[in-house]
Structure formats: structure tokens, C-alpha cells
Design a protein around this motif. Structure first.
Motif, PDB file in Angstrom:
ATOM      1  N   ALA A 342       0.830  -1.208   0.000  1.00  0.00           N
ATOM      2  CA  ALA A 342       0.000   0.000   0.000  1.00  0.00           C
ATOM      3  C   ALA A 342       0.864   1.258   0.000  1.00  0.00           C
ATOM      4  CB  ALA A 342      -0.929  -0.009   1.215  1.00  0.00           C
ATOM      5  N   LEU A 343       1.928   1.250   0.803  1.00  0.00           N
ATOM      6  CA  LEU A 343       2.830   2.411   0.834  1.00  0.00           C
ATOM      7  C   LEU A 343       3.494   2.641  -0.522  1.00  0.00           C
ATOM      8  CD1 LEU A 343       4.593   1.958   4.308  1.00  0.00           C
ATOM      9  CD2 LEU A 343       2.988   3.762   3.653  1.00  0.00           C
ATOM     10  N   ALA A 344       3.922   1.550  -1.168  1.00  0.00           N
ATOM     11  CA  ALA A 344       4.572   1.681  -2.475  1.00  0.00           C
ATOM     12  C   ALA A 344       3.626   2.306  -3.494  1.00  0.00           C
ATOM     13  CB  ALA A 344       5.051   0.309  -2.955  1.00  0.00           C
ATOM     14  N   CYS A 345       2.382   1.824  -3.525  1.00  0.00           N
ATOM     15  CA  CYS A 345       1.410   2.377  -4.476  1.00  0.00           C
ATOM     16  C   CYS A 345       1.062   3.812  -4.119  1.00  0.00           C
ATOM     17  CB  CYS A 345       0.151   1.519  -4.508  1.00  0.00           C
ATOM     18  SG  CYS A 345       0.413  -0.147  -5.157  1.00  0.00           S
ATOM     19  N   GLY A 346       1.004   4.109  -2.812  1.00  0.00           N
ATOM     20  CA  GLY A 346       0.754   5.483  -2.387  1.00  0.00           C
ATOM     21  C   GLY A 346       1.872   6.420  -2.817  1.00  0.00           C
ATOM     22  N   PHE A 347       3.122   5.988  -2.621  1.00  0.00           N
ATOM     23  CA  PHE A 347       4.255   6.805  -3.064  1.00  0.00           C
ATOM     24  C   PHE A 347       4.211   7.022  -4.570  1.00  0.00           C
ATOM     25  CE2 PHE A 347       6.936   5.197   0.743  1.00  0.00           C
ATOM     26  CZ  PHE A 347       6.416   6.210   1.534  1.00  0.00           C
ATOM     27  N   LEU A 348       3.780   5.997  -5.293  1.00  0.00           N
ATOM     28  CA  LEU A 348       3.759   6.074  -6.751  1.00  0.00           C
ATOM     29  C   LEU A 348       2.781   7.137  -7.252  1.00  0.00           C
ATOM     30  CD1 LEU A 348       5.173   4.673  -9.120  1.00  0.00           C
ATOM     31  CD2 LEU A 348       3.315   3.010  -9.165  1.00  0.00           C
ATOM     32  N   THR A 349       1.700   7.362  -6.498  1.00  0.00           N
ATOM     33  CA  THR A 349       0.762   8.411  -6.904  1.00  0.00           C
ATOM     34  C   THR A 349       1.386   9.798  -6.816  1.00  0.00           C
ATOM     35  OG1 THR A 349      -0.155   8.685  -4.683  1.00  0.00           O
ATOM     36  CG2 THR A 349      -1.161   7.010  -6.080  1.00  0.00           C
ATOM     37  N   LEU A 350       2.377   9.953  -5.948  1.00  0.00           N
ATOM     38  CA  LEU A 350       2.982  11.268  -5.719  1.00  0.00           C
ATOM     39  C   LEU A 350       4.313  11.444  -6.429  1.00  0.00           C
ATOM     40  CD1 LEU A 350       2.311  11.462  -1.851  1.00  0.00           C
ATOM     41  CD2 LEU A 350       0.936  12.468  -3.686  1.00  0.00           C
ATOM     42  N   TRP A 351       5.087  10.375  -6.525  1.00  0.00           N
ATOM     43  CA  TRP A 351       6.438  10.476  -7.080  1.00  0.00           C
ATOM     44  C   TRP A 351       6.624   9.454  -8.202  1.00  0.00           C
ATOM     45  CZ3 TRP A 351       6.433   9.871  -1.453  1.00  0.00           C
ATOM     46  CH2 TRP A 351       6.461  11.107  -0.784  1.00  0.00           C
ATOM     47  N   HIS A 352       6.554   9.936  -9.428  1.00  0.00           N
ATOM     48  CA  HIS A 352       6.765   9.057 -10.586  1.00  0.00           C
ATOM     49  C   HIS A 352       7.373   9.814 -11.764  1.00  0.00           C
ATOM     50  CE1 HIS A 352       2.392  10.377 -10.717  1.00  0.00           C
ATOM     51  NE2 HIS A 352       2.934  11.006 -11.760  1.00  0.00           N
ATOM     52  N   ASP A 353       8.053  10.932 -11.451  1.00  0.00           N
ATOM     53  CA  ASP A 353       8.604  11.779 -12.507  1.00  0.00           C
ATOM     54  C   ASP A 353      10.050  11.441 -12.858  1.00  0.00           C
ATOM     55  OD1 ASP A 353       6.217  13.220 -12.665  1.00  0.00           O
ATOM     56  OD2 ASP A 353       6.832  14.544 -11.022  1.00  0.00           O
ATOM     57  N   GLU A 354      10.719  10.662 -12.018  1.00  0.00           N
ATOM     58  CA  GLU A 354      12.126  10.292 -12.233  1.00  0.00           C
ATOM     59  C   GLU A 354      12.244   8.769 -12.188  1.00  0.00           C
ATOM     60  OE1 GLU A 354      14.411  12.430 -12.959  1.00  0.00           O
ATOM     61  OE2 GLU A 354      13.323  14.284 -12.514  1.00  0.00           O
ATOM     62  N   GLN A 355      13.188   8.261 -12.969  1.00  0.00           N
ATOM     63  CA  GLN A 355      13.341   6.811 -13.025  1.00  0.00           C
ATOM     64  C   GLN A 355      13.774   6.230 -11.683  1.00  0.00           C
ATOM     65  OE1 GLN A 355      15.227   5.062 -16.455  1.00  0.00           O
ATOM     66  NE2 GLN A 355      14.812   6.845 -17.745  1.00  0.00           N
ATOM     67  N   TRP A 356      14.578   6.979 -10.924  1.00  0.00           N
ATOM     68  CA  TRP A 356      15.018   6.458  -9.640  1.00  0.00           C
ATOM     69  C   TRP A 356      13.824   6.299  -8.681  1.00  0.00           C
ATOM     70  CZ3 TRP A 356      14.115   9.018  -5.109  1.00  0.00           C
ATOM     71  CH2 TRP A 356      13.878  10.406  -5.174  1.00  0.00           C
TER      72      TRP A 356
END
Length: 475
Positions: A342-356
Motif C-alpha cells: 500500500a505504501l509503495a502504491c501510495g508513493f507512486l501516486t505522488l512520485w513518478h517523474d524520475e526513473q530512480w
């Protein structure tokens, strides 16, 4: 067989289960190549995945039960030979029809999961069972990651047919070693295979999974989709009735109603929905051309490499779970794994602009998958009598697959429901999809919290104890 052979036995089981898990994801990145090489349409090419999914869903619980009754080694070898034949036919397939049939044959390998768990329970010392199941679960989880990472380089360096030639060689050696070194089951269930129950189980699974996998093309309100969903409900009700009345049911519903089993299966359904959808849509997000306003325009190989942290994390956390389970309990590990998802998917909603950022999220999600896979298997194995191990773990794997189909279908609606003039999805579609997957994983964590804690009592026979039975090794 002497105990010193357990390492070789484990190697056989891990190789077989790992190859099957790899075959699930290995062909997905190469579908455009297959479509072009075999001169077929995109909609027809997707049946390469759909046929495999349906076949595995049908055969996993049925052959798990056959192994409980007829002997797990005998069934394991037969399944491995079938997978070998399926890979050989796929490697030589002259057209898409033959390839789809080959994928149906390969799907029989889904039974390798419950059969392997049953053999470990039969042959390994009690102190080794939990850790060995965790290690095998780590291999199964990592196998899917290997498929995503390896597909691009194999196709680029050789040809898509080598996605099947390589498993042919591996499985052939595994069959020979299994015949010589894997012992036959000392304990077997009583009764016979309920073939009527098997037909009904197959029917409602196909009626449910087929429209879930094809609704994007058929339309959710199309007569075919609605008709199959209705048929799935009716057939499921008939299956439950038949199993409840059968003297030798395919799936003992009393075992399925045990508190630890039903709550673990609920968590498997929800976590499977989040897990398989991430596997399906994160590589597509990464491969989206930057002109869409997001994505990185990555090649199949490059997108696979971005998934490498997930692969490594799944394997490491799966191995570690075997060491942690005696201390903290499988329930805590399942809850933690679903929460990390759940945390990983939550982070993905906010931070997905850089490959790292994608790599970090993939690694975090991989940690959750490794913990969840291992703990689910241990919870089921520790909750059912030995003669029900194959059928119960087979249904758990099946329920996870059903969840994956539901999650992928719902995510597809969000991602592809509104398209740019270029035909590419909007970034908001993916963002909404990540939010949904975060909620599904969070719900899985909630279900995991409902798994009953261990009591001092030992393992009882669920037939004698009914639903009051408490598993001995469930924490």
C-alpha cells in the motif's frame, strides 16, 4: 529417503515452481514481437496470456487434490513433463493457434505450487518446514520478476522462441532429477477425485476470469461479458452445493471455512489484485513516450531493468521471512507485506517523474510481495491437515490469481477509460490506478489483521473439530 536429500529435493521443487512463475510474465513483454512474427492481431495475441491464466486457474486446485490422493511425487513428475511438452510445442509453434494451445498445456504447471508445498510438509523435518516454504515462496515471487527482466534481453539477443527453448532445457533436467531424488508421499488422503466438482470448478472459474480478462475488448456491458458473469454466479452456487453434498469433495469446504484459511484467502484476493496489476501496468507506464507528458520512453529491456529492484527485494524478503516467522509470526509478516504494498502504491501516486523514483517504489513493493507470498503459504499449510495441503494451497494460489484478474481489469478501466488524441492514456488514469491499488493492498492488510492468533492447542482434524479448530502453527 534420508534427510540429507532434502536440499536436492528443494532444488527440484524450486526450479519447477520458479520456471512456471517465470513463464507467467516472460512472454508479456514480447507480445508485440509474437504478434508481428506470427502475423496475427493484437486481440488474438492477448490470448497467449489469457489461455495460460485460465488453464492455470483450472488445473492448480484440481491437480493439487490429485496429488493429495494419488501421490505428490507421481503428480509432480507428470506435471513437469506436461510443462516440458507445452514449452516444446510453443518453441516450435508455426502459428498463433498452436502457440495458444501450447500455453494451455503450460498452464497445467500451476499445480507445481501446491504439490511442492505438500512435499515439503511431507518430507522435511518440522523445524525446516516454515523456512523451506518461505524460501520456495521467495523463488516463486522472484520468478515473475525474472520473467519481466529477462524477456527483453533474450528476445533482443536471440528470438522470442528462446523464451520457451530455455525452459525446455531446464525442465528436462528437473524431471530427471525429480524421478531419482524426490520421495513419494508417505501420507495420502482417502477418497477419490470428484470429477463432477472439478468440472463445475473449471466452469465457474472460466466464466469469471474470461470476461475479466477480455472486458476491455468486449465491453463491460456487452452481452458476452454480462452473460458469463451471470453464468459464473450460477455455476459457483452449483459447485458449492455439489461440494457440500459430496462424500469425497474436490475442495473440503469445512477446511475453507476455518478462520485462519478464510481470512488468509481474503487477504490473498485483495493483495493479488494489487500485486498483479502493478506487474501489468508499471512497465507500460515506464515505456510510455515522454510526449504523453509522463513516462520515459523506455525500451522493453530498459523497463525490465527498472523492475530489477523489485525482483531482488522479493527474493531477499521472502528468504528473510523464513527467519522472521518463528519470532514474529506469519500473521504479522502478511500484514507488513500488504502494508508495504500500500505504501509503495501510495508513493507512486505522488512520485513518478524520475526513473530512480520508480526503482525505489519497485523495491519497496517487492519487499511487500516477498513477505506476503511466504506468509500466506505458511498460514495455509499450518492451518490444514496434511492430506488437504495440496487442495488448500492450490485454492489459495487460485484466489490470488482471481484477485489479480479483478485488479488488472479495474486498473485497465481507470488507465484506458480516457485517452489522449494520440491514443495514449492520460497521466491521471495511471494516478487513479495507483490509488486504487494502494486501497486494495490496505484492505489486504486489514484482512490479515483478522487472521486468528495461535493458541496452545495442537493441530486438530477439522472434520472432528469443525470450525472451532485452531491451527497450531498459525500466528
Amino acid at each position: 529417503m534420508p534427510r540429507t536429500s532434502t536440499r536436492l529435493t528443494f532444488a527440484v521443487l524450486a526450479t519447477g515452481a520458479g520456471v512456471f512463475s517465470m513463464l507467467q510474465s516472460l512472454i508479456a513483454p514480447a507480445l508485440p514481437t509474437v504478434q508481428h512474427a506470427l502475423h496475427t492481431s493484437q486481440s488474438t495475441a492477448t490470448w497467449v496470456m489469457t489461455a495460460y491464466l485460465l488453464s492455470a486457474s483450472v488445473f492448480t486446485p484440481i491437480l493439487g487434490r490429485v496429488g493429495d490422493l494419488a501421490g505428490r511425487k507421481r503428480t509432480l513428475v507428470a506435471v513437469l513433463v506436461t510443462v516440458l511438452a507445452g514449452c516444446l510445442v510453443a518453441a516450435l509453434a508455426p502459428n498463433i493457434g498452436v502457440l495458444i494451445v501450447a500455453r494451455v498445456v503450460q498452464g497445467v504447471g500451476g499445480a507445481l505450487f501446491p504439490l511442492s508445498f505438500g512435499i515439503i510438509r511431507d518430507e522435511f523435518a518440522a523445524a525446516q518446514v516454515s523456512r523451506s516454504i518461505s524460501n520456495l515462496s521467495a523463488v516463486i515471487a522472484a520468478g515473475g520478476g525474472v520473467g519481466m527482466v529477462a524477456a527483453g534481453p533474450i528476445v533482443a539477443a536471440l528470438d522470442y522462441r528462446w523464451l520457451f527453448w530455455i525452459p525446455v532445457a531446464i525442465v528436462a533436467v528437473t524431471v530427471l532429477i525429480a524421478l531419482r531424488y524426490v520421495p513419494e508421499s508417505p501420507k495420502r488422503a482417502q477418497g477419490t477425485v470428484s470429477w463432477f466438482g472439478a468440472v463445475l470448478l473449471s466452469a465457474w472459474l472460466v466464466a469469471l476470469l474470461l470476461p475479466l480478462s477480455q472486458a476491455g475488448q468486449w465491453g463491460w456491458t456487452s452481452p458476452k461479458a454480462l452473460g458469463l458473469f451471470a453464468a459464473a454466479v450460477v455455476l459457483f452456487a452449483l459447485w458449492l452445493t455439489a461440494e457440500a453434498r459430496s462424500r469425497s469433495p474436490l475442495i473440503d469446504l469445512r477446511v475453507m471455512r476455518l478462520p485462519a484459511v478464510r481470512t488468509t484467502n481474503a487477504a490473498a484476493l485483495l493483495f493479488g489484485a494489487g500485486m498483479y496489476a502493478i506487474w501489468s501496468f508499471l512497465p507500460g507506464f515506464v515505456q510510455t513516450p515522454t510526449e504523453a507528458g509522463y513516462g520515459f520512453g523506455a525500451s522493453v529491456t530498459a523497463s525490465g531493468l527498472l523492475m530489477l529492484p523489485m525482483l531482488l527485494a522479493m527474493f531477499v524478503s521472502g528468504i528473510l521471512s523464513g527467519r522472521l516467522e518463528p519470532r514474529v509470526g506469519a500473521k504479522a509478516l502478511l500484514t507488513t507485506g500488504a502494508t508495504l504494498g500500500a505504501l509503495a502504491c501510495g508513493f507512486l501516486t505522488l512520485w513518478h517523474d524520475e526513473q530512480w523514483q520508480i526503482a525505489v517504489v519497485a523495491g519497496l513493493f517487492g519487499l511487500g510481495v516477498g513477505l506476503a507470498f511466504a506468509s500466506m503459504a505458511n498460514l495455509i499449510v499450518g492451518s490444514v491437515p496434511p492430506e488437504q495441503t495440496g487442495a488448500a494451497t492450490g485454492m489459495n494460489a487460485n484466489i490470488r490469481t482471481i484477485g489479480g484478474s479483478i485488479g488488472a481489469a479495474l486498473t485497465s478501466v481507470l488507465v484506458t477509460g480516457r485517452l489522449q488524441p494520440s491514443g495514449l492514456p492520460y497521466a491521471s488514469g495511471y494516478t487513479h490506478g495507483w490509488v486504487l491499488l494502494a486501497l486494495l493492498c490496505l484492505a489486504a492488510a486489514g484482512a490479515a489483521l483478522l487472521v486468528p492468533v495461535r493458541r496452545p492447542a495442537g493441530i486438530l482434524d477439522p472434520v472432528a473439530a469443525g470450525e472451532a479448530r485452531t491451527p497450531a502453527r498459525v500466528r
